[in-house]
Enzyme design. Structure first.
Site, PDB file in Angstrom:
ATOM      1  N   HIS A 109      73.891  40.069 -34.493  1.00 29.35           N
ATOM      2  CA  HIS A 109      75.268  40.431 -34.125  1.00 29.35           C
ATOM      3  C   HIS A 109      75.778  41.578 -34.993  1.00 29.35           C
ATOM      4  CE1 HIS A 109      79.431  39.395 -32.696  1.00 29.35           C
ATOM      5  NE2 HIS A 109      79.736  40.025 -33.822  1.00 29.35           N
ATOM      6  N   GLU A 110      75.711  41.389 -36.308  1.00 33.77           N
ATOM      7  CA  GLU A 110      76.226  42.427 -37.203  1.00 33.77           C
ATOM      8  C   GLU A 110      75.369  43.691 -37.125  1.00 33.77           C
ATOM      9  OE1 GLU A 110      79.079  41.999 -38.225  1.00 33.77           O
ATOM     10  OE2 GLU A 110      79.178  39.842 -37.865  1.00 33.77           O
ATOM     11  N   HIS A 123      76.629  45.829 -34.372  1.00 28.50           N
ATOM     12  CA  HIS A 123      77.750  46.652 -34.834  1.00 28.50           C
ATOM     13  C   HIS A 123      77.234  47.875 -35.605  1.00 28.50           C
ATOM     14  CE1 HIS A 123      81.158  44.298 -33.620  1.00 28.50           C
ATOM     15  NE2 HIS A 123      80.860  43.248 -34.368  1.00 28.50           N
ATOM     16  N   HIS A 136      76.030  50.657 -33.490  1.00 35.74           N
ATOM     17  CA  HIS A 136      77.188  51.367 -32.956  1.00 35.74           C
ATOM     18  C   HIS A 136      77.647  52.426 -33.965  1.00 35.74           C
ATOM     19  CE1 HIS A 136      81.064  50.647 -30.341  1.00 35.74           C
ATOM     20  NE2 HIS A 136      80.502  51.818 -30.115  1.00 35.74           N
TER      21      HIS A 136
END
Length: 698
Positions: free
Chosen positions: A482-483, A486, A489
């Site tokens: 999940h992180e 990010h 991105h």
């Protein structure tokens, strides 16, 4: 003059010059607390100097001499205030101490006052307003920057009269300080509690990994026996495996009454005041509620659209959630007797027993295959397989704690792409949870140089012990993914303007790249790349993978309603039109009642609000629904990969080009439709979760 005096005189604040480190990374080893304060004040002075130059420019305001001037003036004259603020507040979350906390209390009102001085500067706004009405032909990105700049002034009170501006200053300064106090109280309360066990019989049911971690935690505190804390790698296994019901209750109540006690860390009044401050700020700016104010810059756009999503999820998932809970309760009563009353601290314990019964799987079975260094290889390998990027640890890059690893990231053509920091384990000065942040954003300067980002992921994963390396649960692998989503991105950011690059997107879009990556956690072809037993080197068995996939939706409906309940609570606070005067604890239970599957007690003492950092201090106020909104997007997006191949590089490149590299340069739905070819529907999420329902637009 002594040698020490000479050294002190000759020393220069590291923030005031080139760092002289690889890729100009932050020289954590050279920065002192005194450097922060000095740099903050000098940064404010430089900001004010630049503003004076802009507003006193005799030339007619233009996009280039007013908007770009503020955004791009970094060549040879650092955005010092941004530079020092980024480092300071990142450390506040990841590696704080009493000195940093004290400085935060001192500097926060000064920074808020400065931000107000900028946004409420009448002459500066008049120039921005003129450009907004009269400007040259702009690119889509330039237009977005101009609109954001103008709207930022308006939403910060630039159009208010003098009395309104003064009132806004007071409200924002108070809210800023209370948010800081909320976070500091939460960290202190969480770290203050320990469950100290000296009788080994009280460890009954706990797996070796939990016992070893607790033994080490005790040794770190110079204590005998075993110590358990509220950090998730300690708390979660205890609540799942401990047979000691009274101790489970003690742990549960400690965690779920944080910051409600009669002490200096009580957050109840702080939360109530924050809700009222934000309501008054919104109404001062012309909005009915704070939610209306926030949602103007969200994909959801209106309060009714948020409630539509949350209500649709309740209708779709609640029947399944009631069945899931009943099944757990049935097993508990079969085990303990028909009169047994299951409490909140029993739920995880019996859910685990049910999972074992139905699927013969639990977190401890998987740990041996998820050794942290192998998981890192797997996650990095996934990025390489999708996007062609590679990671190389560079120990010459300074870090703020020995736990932190720093990597250089290279693009598929071998060019330098980013710096990536990874901070894996809980410790005293670190907030709970997991997050991604940046120490440097990405932008293209006036000379055309693409300044690459320095991104960081901060987590609280299981620590290594004296006997074993760090062995993760599947849930922790998902957190890492999940992180890392990010961080991709951030690392792929390729925008002209820093304020539009990377994760600088609308909040209900920002979770798409992160939640998208979680999909890989149960994919056999991904697990096969790294999941090897840490002792034998054997790959994770096919049968175990099948059980992982089969159990994927275990209690998924209950999990969905839990998130929905938090979204309902968030909206209940921030759709208030009148002063909030209710007692928080009963208000909280009432707010999420329609998503609850267990009848609330009449006089509960547990409280989520007082520890709900997302909506009180973390930027998600009136925005917690974003996780479910983005989950619709991520399921829909991953369905494209499932169709063409989960490692399909052409699809991945399109995802990178259309979404990951674009930041906030265009409307998020425009970006998503460019990738997907259509707007998302809820169908992919319902299918993934095994929930059957008629097709509905999200």
């Amino acid at each position: 003059m002594s040698e020490n005096s000479i050294e002190k005189t000759a020393r220069k604040n590291p923030f005031f010059e080139d760092y002289g480190t690889p890729h100009d990374t932050v020289p954590f080893n050279r920065i002192t607390v005194e450097d922060f304060e000095e740099a903050f004040m000098e940064g404010i002075r430089r900001d004010n100097e630049q503003i004076e130059k802009t507003i006193n420019n005799p030339e007619k305001p233009t996009f280039d001499n007013t908007i770009i001037n503020a955004e791009e003036d970094k060549d040879g004259y650092y955005d010092l205030l941004g530079r020092v603020s980024t480092v300071f507040f990142n450390l506040m979350s990841a590696e704080t101490n009493d000195e940093i906390d004290a400085l935060a209390q001192k500097i926060q009102p000064i920074l808020t006052q400065h931000a107000n001085d900028v946004r409420l500067n009448k002459k500066l706004f008049e120039r921005v307003k003129y450009v907004h009405l009269h400007h040259r032909r702009l690119t889509a990105e330039e237009k977005m920057l101009l609109d954001n700049c103008y709207d930022g002034f308006v939403r910060s009170g630039a159009t208010l009269d003098d009395m309104g501006k003064e009132r806004l200053r007071m409200l924002t300064e108070e809210a800023s300080m209370l948010s800081l106090q909320f976070s500091q109280n939460l960290l202190k309360e969480n770290k203050a509690f320990i469950l100290h066990i000296t009788d080994e019989k009280q460890l009954d049911g706990l797996p070796d990994t939990a016992r070893e971690a607790a033994l080490q935690a005790a040794k770190e505190r110079d204590m005998e026996g075993w110590v358990f804390t509220l950090d998730m790698p300690s708390y979660s296994p205890f609540m799942t495996y401990s047979t000691q019901r009274d101790l489970r209750e003690q742990m549960y109540m400690a965690r779920n009454t944080v910051c409600t006690h009669d002490n200096t860390e009580n957050n109840l009044d702080i939360c109530k005041r924050l809700v009222n401050l934000r309501r008054e700020i919104a109404q001062l700016l012309g909005y009915k509620t704070y939610a209306d104010y926030v949602l103007k810059h969200r994909m959801a756009s209106k309060v009714k659209n948020v409630y539509k999503l949350l209500d649709n999820l309740i209708v779709a998932y609640k029947p399944a959630a009631l069945k899931e809970y009943a099944e757990i309760e049935k097993l508990a009563r079969k085990t303990e007797g028909k009169d047994f009353k299951m409490e909140a601290w029993d739920q995880g314990f019996y859910a685990h027993k049910l999972q074992l019964k139905k699927y013969n799987i639990d977190a401890e079975m998987l740990r041996p295959y998820f050794e942290l260094s192998k998981v890192i290889d797997g996650v990095f390998g996934l990025a390489n397989r999708l996007y062609g990027i590679t990671f190389k640890e560079n120990k010459d890059i300074p870090v703020y704690h020995p736990d932190v690893k720093a990597y250089e990231v290279f693009d598929k053509d071998g060019s330098y792409l980013a710096v990536f920091y990874a901070d894996f384990h809980p410790r005293k000065g670190k907030q709970g949870g997991a997050w991604m942040t940046e120490f440097q954003g990405q932008w293209i300067d006036r000379k055309g140089e693409n300044v690459r980002p320095h991104v960081s992921v901060v987590m609280n994963l299981t620590k290594p012990t004296e006997e074993k390396p760090a062995l993760l649960t599947l849930g922790e692998v998902e957190t890492f993914l999940h992180e890392f989503g990010h961080s991709l991105h951030g690392m792929f950011a390729n925008s002209r303007f820093e304020s539009l690059s990377g994760t600088n997107v609308w909040w209900d879009f920002v979770e798409l790249p992160s939640q998208f990556m979680e999909n890989y956690a149960i994919e056999k072809d991904f697990l096969r790349t790294f999941a090897y037993h840490y002792e034998t080197g054997e790959p994770i068995p096919d049968d175990l993978i099948r059980r992982i996939v089969k159990s994927r939706n275990f209690n998924v409906a209950m999990g969905c309603l839990r998130q929905v309940s938090f979204g309902l609570l968030d909206m209940a606070y921030y759709t208030k039109k009148d002063e909030f005067t209710d007692d928080i604890i009963p208000f909280e239970k009432k707010a999420w009642a329609k998503a609850s599957i267990v009848k609330a007690k009449k006089n509960p003492t547990t409280c989520m609000t007082t520890q709900f950092s997302h909506i009180m201090a973390g930027g998600y106020a009136a925005g917690y629904y974003s996780y479910k909104w983005a989950e619709v997007l991520d399921a829909d997006a991953f369905s494209v990969f499932k169709k063409h191949g989960i490692f399909n590089q052409a699809t991945a490149q399109r995802f990178r080009d259309c979404i990951l590299s674009k930041g906030g340069t265009e409307h998020p739905m425009t970006l998503y439709k460019r990738f997907r070819g259509q707007e998302p529907t809820i169908e992919a999420l319902l299918k993934r979760n095994g929930i059957k329902r008629k097709t509905e637009k999200s």
